[in-house]
Design an enzyme around this catalytic site. Structure first.
Site, short mmCIF file in Angstrom:
data_model
loop_
_atom_site.label_atom_id
_atom_site.label_comp_id
_atom_site.label_asym_id
_atom_site.label_seq_id
_atom_site.Cartn_x
_atom_site.Cartn_y
_atom_site.Cartn_z
NE ARG A 1 54.36 -136.65 62.16
CZ ARG A 1 53.00 -136.65 62.35
NH1 ARG A 1 51.98 -135.63 62.27
NH2 ARG A 1 52.37 -138.04 62.54
CD GLU B 1 55.20 -131.12 67.51
OE1 GLU B 1 54.83 -132.09 67.50
OE2 GLU B 1 54.82 -131.33 65.90
CG HIS C 1 51.44 -132.83 66.91
ND1 HIS C 1 52.67 -133.41 66.00
CD2 HIS C 1 50.14 -133.62 66.44
CE1 HIS C 1 52.21 -134.03 65.85
NE2 HIS C 1 50.95 -134.43 65.92
#
Ligand SMILES: NC(=O)C1=CN([C@@H]2O[C@H](COP(=O)(O)OP(=O)(O)OC[C@H]3O[C@@H](n4cnc5c(N)ncnc54)[C@H](O)[C@@H]3O)[C@@H](O)[C@H]2O)C=CC1
Ligand SMILES: O=CC(=O)O
Length: 334
Positions: free
Chosen positions: A252, A281, A299
């Site tokens: 993460r 993000e 991602h």
């Protein structure tokens, strides 16, 4: 009830079917095929199909819901969970569970499952691909060729060999284990840190992350984001890795102190980075876009149809097991 791949059960009226509530962002359209599969076994309630706002929908329908699908990374906070007093099961469609209020689940005795096992191979492949790309400058070399620079500038700068690199793994879990299997086969020297030493693992355990970094040419970050791991890759860790060092993150974004990382990369005090995840993000620090020694992916480490299908199977089978009073397939220890 039969498993998702078994023979269909005899037809039942929709009102007789067990209820599964879907929690998702309206934009999470990849959930649609999964919903269709769930509808073969369950009555699926999805606030996104209703004209009501989500709060009104849950206030109206939430009282009897025993099982919920948390699809994508849509946060599932306590004030949503409060509207579901009968909730017993949260099935999470991802490996990461940091977007769900786990303290609430623990306190209320709600069982949580995730999809780590279905996603680990793709995540491990992606981490290794990012590391090789940074070391061998593959994406940057591709840009060089496409820009027509080869005939003009001649030889491309040297890359760096993978074999023999000392790679430190931060989080030797399902994904970390897949990464070390691949990297050991490619001739890397592995050490790791994790919550504790793994008795059956042949690699060196280094409990302290700064010490792990000083003994590594590259760090691969693949542990869960918790209060204890927020910014686990601090400036001190990155300085210990040094100006030739590479950091790869498939965990993460907030596992790394991103602001400090950007400064170190821009100043050449960190050798390179391969990043699939970011602190805010989908926003990526604009300085990173200019750096050839940084590889950026959106991602997307596990976004393959094969993994999506495996996640769907796991989700459907977890719900079927729950409503048949059978053992669940991927329970998370809270
Ligand atoms: N980029 C992507 O698309 C994906 C990201 N992920 C992320 O990767 C994370 C890890 O996934 P899995 O390997 O499936 O989880 P896992 O639970 O199997 O393994 C996590 C490992 O991290 C270790 N760990 C926990 N706290 C730590 C600490 N303070 N320091 C060092 N290690 C620590 C644990 O001991 C465990 O070995 C997920 O939580 C998720 O956030 C997972 C899948 C895809
Ligand atoms: O980020 C993806 C996950 O599965 O976690």
């Amino acid at each position: 009830m039969e498993s998702s791949t078994g023979a269909p059960q005899s037809p039942r009226m929709e009102e007789e079917l067990p209820v599964v509530l879907v929690h998702r962002r309206p934009s999470a359209t990849f959930v649609i095929p999964l919903k269709a599969r769930l509808q073969a076994h369950f009555r699926v309630l999805d606030p996104c199909d209703s004209a009501d706002d989500s709060h009104t929908f849950l206030a109206r329908h939430g009282r009897s819901v025993r099982a919920l699908l948390c699809a994508s990374l849509a946060p599932l906070p306590a004030d949503t969970l409060e509207l579901l007093p009968s909730l017993e099961l949260v099935v999470i469609s991802t490996a990461g569970i940091d977007h769900v209020d786990l303290r609430f689940c623990r306190r209320r005795g709600i069982t949580v499952t995730n999809a780590s096992a279905a996603l680990a191979e793709d995540a491990a492949d992606h981490a290794v691909a990012l590391l090789i790309d940074v070391l061998r400058r593959i994406t940057a070399a591709d840009r060089f060729v496409r820009a027509g620079s080869w005939p003009v500038k001649g030889e491309y700068p040297l890359g760096s060999k993978l074999r023999g690199k000392r790679v430190g793994i931060v989080g030797l879990g399902t994904i970390g284990s897949g990464i070390v299997k691949r990297l050991a086969a490619l001739g890397c020297i592995i050490s790791y840190t994790s919550r504790s030493k793994k008795p059956t693992v042949p690699f060196a355990y280094i409990g302290n992350v700064v010490e792990l970094a000083s003994n590594s040419d590259a760090l691969i970050v693949c542990c869960p984001l918790t209060q204890g791991t927020h910014h686990i890759i601090s400036e001190e860790v990155m300085r210990a890795l040094g100006k030739g060092g590479v950091v790869v993150n498939v965990g993460r974004g907030a596992l790394i102190d991103e602001e400090r990382m950007v400064e170190l990369l821009v100043r050449g005090e960190l050798g390179g980075a391969g990043l699939d995840v970011f602190e805010n993000e989908p926003d990526v620090p604009k300085e990173l876009l200019e750096l050839d020694h940084v590889i950026l992916t959106p991602h997307s480490a596990v976004t393959t149809p094969e993994s999506f299908r495996a996640v769907e199977d796991l989700i459907v089978d977890n719900f079927i097991a729950f409503f048949s009073n059978k053992p669940l397939l991927s329970v998370v220890q809270l």
